[in-house]
Design a protein around this motif. Sequence first.
Motif, mmCIF file in Angstrom:
data_model
loop_
_atom_site.group_PDB
_atom_site.id
_atom_site.type_symbol
_atom_site.label_atom_id
_atom_site.label_comp_id
_atom_site.label_asym_id
_atom_site.label_seq_id
_atom_site.Cartn_x
_atom_site.Cartn_y
_atom_site.Cartn_z
ATOM 1 N N PHE A 128 0.845 -1.202 0.000
ATOM 2 C CA PHE A 128 0.000 0.000 0.000
ATOM 3 C C PHE A 128 0.881 1.253 0.000
ATOM 4 C CE2 PHE A 128 -3.630 2.362 2.344
ATOM 5 C CZ PHE A 128 -4.127 2.816 1.130
ATOM 6 N N ASP A 129 1.969 1.191 0.773
ATOM 7 C CA ASP A 129 2.861 2.357 0.871
ATOM 8 C C ASP A 129 3.677 2.568 -0.407
ATOM 9 O OD1 ASP A 129 1.997 2.777 3.434
ATOM 10 O OD2 ASP A 129 3.684 1.718 4.386
ATOM 11 N N GLN A 130 4.084 1.470 -1.031
ATOM 12 C CA GLN A 130 5.073 1.598 -2.119
ATOM 13 C C GLN A 130 4.483 1.784 -3.514
ATOM 14 O OE1 GLN A 130 7.906 -1.616 -2.278
ATOM 15 N NE2 GLN A 130 8.452 -1.332 -0.137
ATOM 16 N N PHE A 131 3.275 1.252 -3.737
ATOM 17 C CA PHE A 131 2.783 1.212 -5.114
ATOM 18 C C PHE A 131 1.651 2.224 -5.328
ATOM 19 C CE2 PHE A 131 4.489 -3.103 -4.250
ATOM 20 C CZ PHE A 131 5.640 -2.938 -5.008
ATOM 21 N N PRO A 132 1.410 2.618 -6.586
ATOM 22 C CA PRO A 132 0.373 3.630 -6.862
ATOM 23 C C PRO A 132 -1.011 3.147 -6.408
ATOM 24 C CG PRO A 132 1.610 3.087 -8.862
ATOM 25 C CD PRO A 132 2.060 2.135 -7.813
ATOM 26 N N PRO A 133 -1.922 4.080 -6.080
ATOM 27 C CA PRO A 133 -3.263 3.674 -5.646
ATOM 28 C C PRO A 133 -3.905 2.751 -6.673
ATOM 29 C CG PRO A 133 -3.017 6.052 -5.498
ATOM 30 C CD PRO A 133 -1.781 5.529 -6.162
ATOM 31 N N MET A 134 -4.612 1.758 -6.144
ATOM 32 C CA MET A 134 -5.102 0.743 -7.058
ATOM 33 C C MET A 134 -6.396 1.133 -7.762
ATOM 34 S SD MET A 134 -6.028 -2.973 -5.956
ATOM 35 C CE MET A 134 -4.370 -3.011 -5.367
ATOM 36 N N VAL A 135 -7.196 1.992 -7.129
ATOM 37 C CA VAL A 135 -8.476 2.332 -7.748
ATOM 38 C C VAL A 135 -8.234 3.443 -8.779
ATOM 39 C CG1 VAL A 135 -10.845 3.103 -7.350
ATOM 40 C CG2 VAL A 135 -9.692 1.666 -5.653
ATOM 41 N N VAL A 136 -8.771 3.222 -9.968
ATOM 42 C CA VAL A 136 -8.542 4.151 -11.081
ATOM 43 C C VAL A 136 -9.000 5.559 -10.691
ATOM 44 C CG1 VAL A 136 -9.223 4.678 -13.468
ATOM 45 C CG2 VAL A 136 -8.825 2.298 -12.770
#
Length: 470
Positions: A318-326
Motif C-alpha cells: 500500500f505504501d510503495q505502489f500507486p493507488p489501485m483504484v482508477v
Amino acid sequence: MSSTNQTWDAIIVGGGTCGLTAATFAARRGAKVLVLEAADELGGTLLVGHGQVSAAGTKLQAQKGIHDTPEMHWEEVLRISKGTVDHDLARMAVFNAAATFDWLVDHGYDVLPFCPVASYYHEPYRAPRYYWGKDWGRSIAKVLVAEVDKEQAAGRIAVKTSMPVTGLLQQPDGAVTGVTAGTDRRFVGKSVLLSAGGYAGSPDMFREVTGIPLFAKMAYRHNVGVGYRLGVAAGGYLRGREKYLCNFGFILESDAFPSPFTGRCNTYPEDRPIAEIYVNSRGQRFIREDEPSVDMREHALMKQPDLRYWIVFDQAMFDQFPPMVVDWTKEQMIAAFANHKMFYRANSVEELAARTGIDAKGLAATISAYNRSQAGGCDVLGRTHMPRPIASAPYYAIRNQGCSVTSTVGLAVDANLRVVRRDGRPIPGLYAAGEILGAGQLQGDSFVGGMMAMPALTFGKLLGERLLAF
Ligand SMILES: Cc1cc2nc3c(=O)[nH]c(=O)nc-3n(C[C@H](O)[C@H](O)[C@H](O)COP(=O)(O)OP(=O)(O)OC[C@H]3O[C@@H](n4cnc5c(N)ncnc54)[C@H](O)[C@@H]3O)c2cc1C
C-alpha cells in the motif's frame, strides 16, 4: 383504444442509438416515420453509456495516416471472440461501420483528439480503431437528436416521448401491422422496428434470461426488455444465453443488487504493474495476476463463486505502489478502508478472512504459498512480476464483482434484421436491431471494443437506408 387513420411507413419502437439513426435514414429515403419513446427524452443508453465505437477504414484514420480496413477489423473480431460471434451480423456491422462513423463525424461528432486508440479496458485491437467523444455517449446522442429534429421540422418524422409501446398489432397470418402504446393508443405501420434496447434495466428479466443476478445498476433504466417480450409474443425467439461473460470486476457500493458503482481497480498490468494477489471466496488464486489478456482474466473470473474476488495486499505494498483504484488518490483509498463496505483492513490474515468472508484456511495457505513462490521466483500460475511478499500487517482487501451492464441474450433475426421464428421464417413487418439482438451476436462470448454501440448505429443506418420495407 384511440387511433388515427394514418398509416406510417415505419414505426420505430425506442428513440435511442439504433432507433434515432434508423428514423433519420428512413425519413431521408422518403418515409413517414413515427418514433415512440418510453422516456421523456431521446437518446437511450447513449445518455448513460461510454459510447465508445470501433470502425475501420474511416476518413479520420486516413487523415492520421493509419492503415486499417474492415477486413483487418473483421479478423480481429474473430480473433478476440474466438469465432463466437454471429458471422452474418457481425460482418455486416464491421463492413458498414466506417460509413456510419464518417457520417457521424460529418454531422458534428466531436471525437477526442487522441482517438482512435487500440484499446480501452477491453482486449486490445492491433490497430487503432476505437473512438469516443468528450461527452462520452452523449456526444453521439447530440448528433442523432439534431438530425431527427431536422427531419421533424421537415414533417418526415413524428416523435412521441413518454409513449411506451405495450403490444404489437398482428394479422392472423402473423404479419405485424402496428403497435399499441401508452394507455390506449394504436398506431398502424407498414414496418415496425424493435429498437427498445436490452433488458439490463430489469433485474428480474436479467436473471430470467441469463440465470445470473444483475449485480451493477448502470444500464439505461427504461431498457427493461419490453422489445424482447413483444418479439417473442409475435413468434420470435431468444438466443445467446451461453455467451454471457462478466467483466473483470467493479467495486460496487453494497450487496443490495443491483448496486450503484463505486469505481474499478486498475487490474491492467500494462498500466500498473500488479503487486497484489487476487483470491476467490475459498481464498484461492485463480489466474496469474499479471496475465496480459483481459479476455483470459474475464473468462477465469467466470469460473469463480459468485463471479467475485478480492485483491489482497499488505501495508508495504500500500505504501510503495500507486493507488489501485482508477483515478483515486491514496487519501481516498485510506478513507474507503475506513468506511466503505467493499474495502477491508485487518491486523492479521485471520482477521482479514473473518472480515471479508473469505475462507480463513484457504487464504492463509494461499498467502504462504505465494510468499514462497515470490521468494523462489517461480509461481505455480506462471506469474512473473512478484515484487514483494504479503507479509507486513496490517493487511488489506478490496472486493471486486464481475458483472455485465449490457444484455447478452438477443432476439433472433435474419441477415436483413427481420425477426425470425425458430424455423427461420421471418415475421412479416417486424425488424429488430441494437442491444435487443444481444451482445452475444456481435461480440460472442468476449467483450470486443465498440461492438455494441457501433452496430446499433450501423444497423439503424442500414435499416433506414434500405432494409426496412415500406
Ligand atoms: C454504462 C454503459 C456503458 C456502455 N459503453 C459502451 C461502449 O463504450 N461501447 C459500446 O459499444 N457499447 C457500450 N454500451 C452498450 C451500448 O451503449 C448499447 O448496447 C447501445 O447504445 C444500445 O443501443 P439501442 O439502440 O439498442 O438501445 P438504446 O440506445 O438504449 O435505446 C433504446 C430506447 O428504447 C426506449 N424504450 C425502452 N422500452 C421502450 C418501450 N416499451 N417503448 C418505447 N421505447 C422504449 C428506451 O427508453 C431507449 O430510449 C454501454 C452500455 C452501458 C449501460
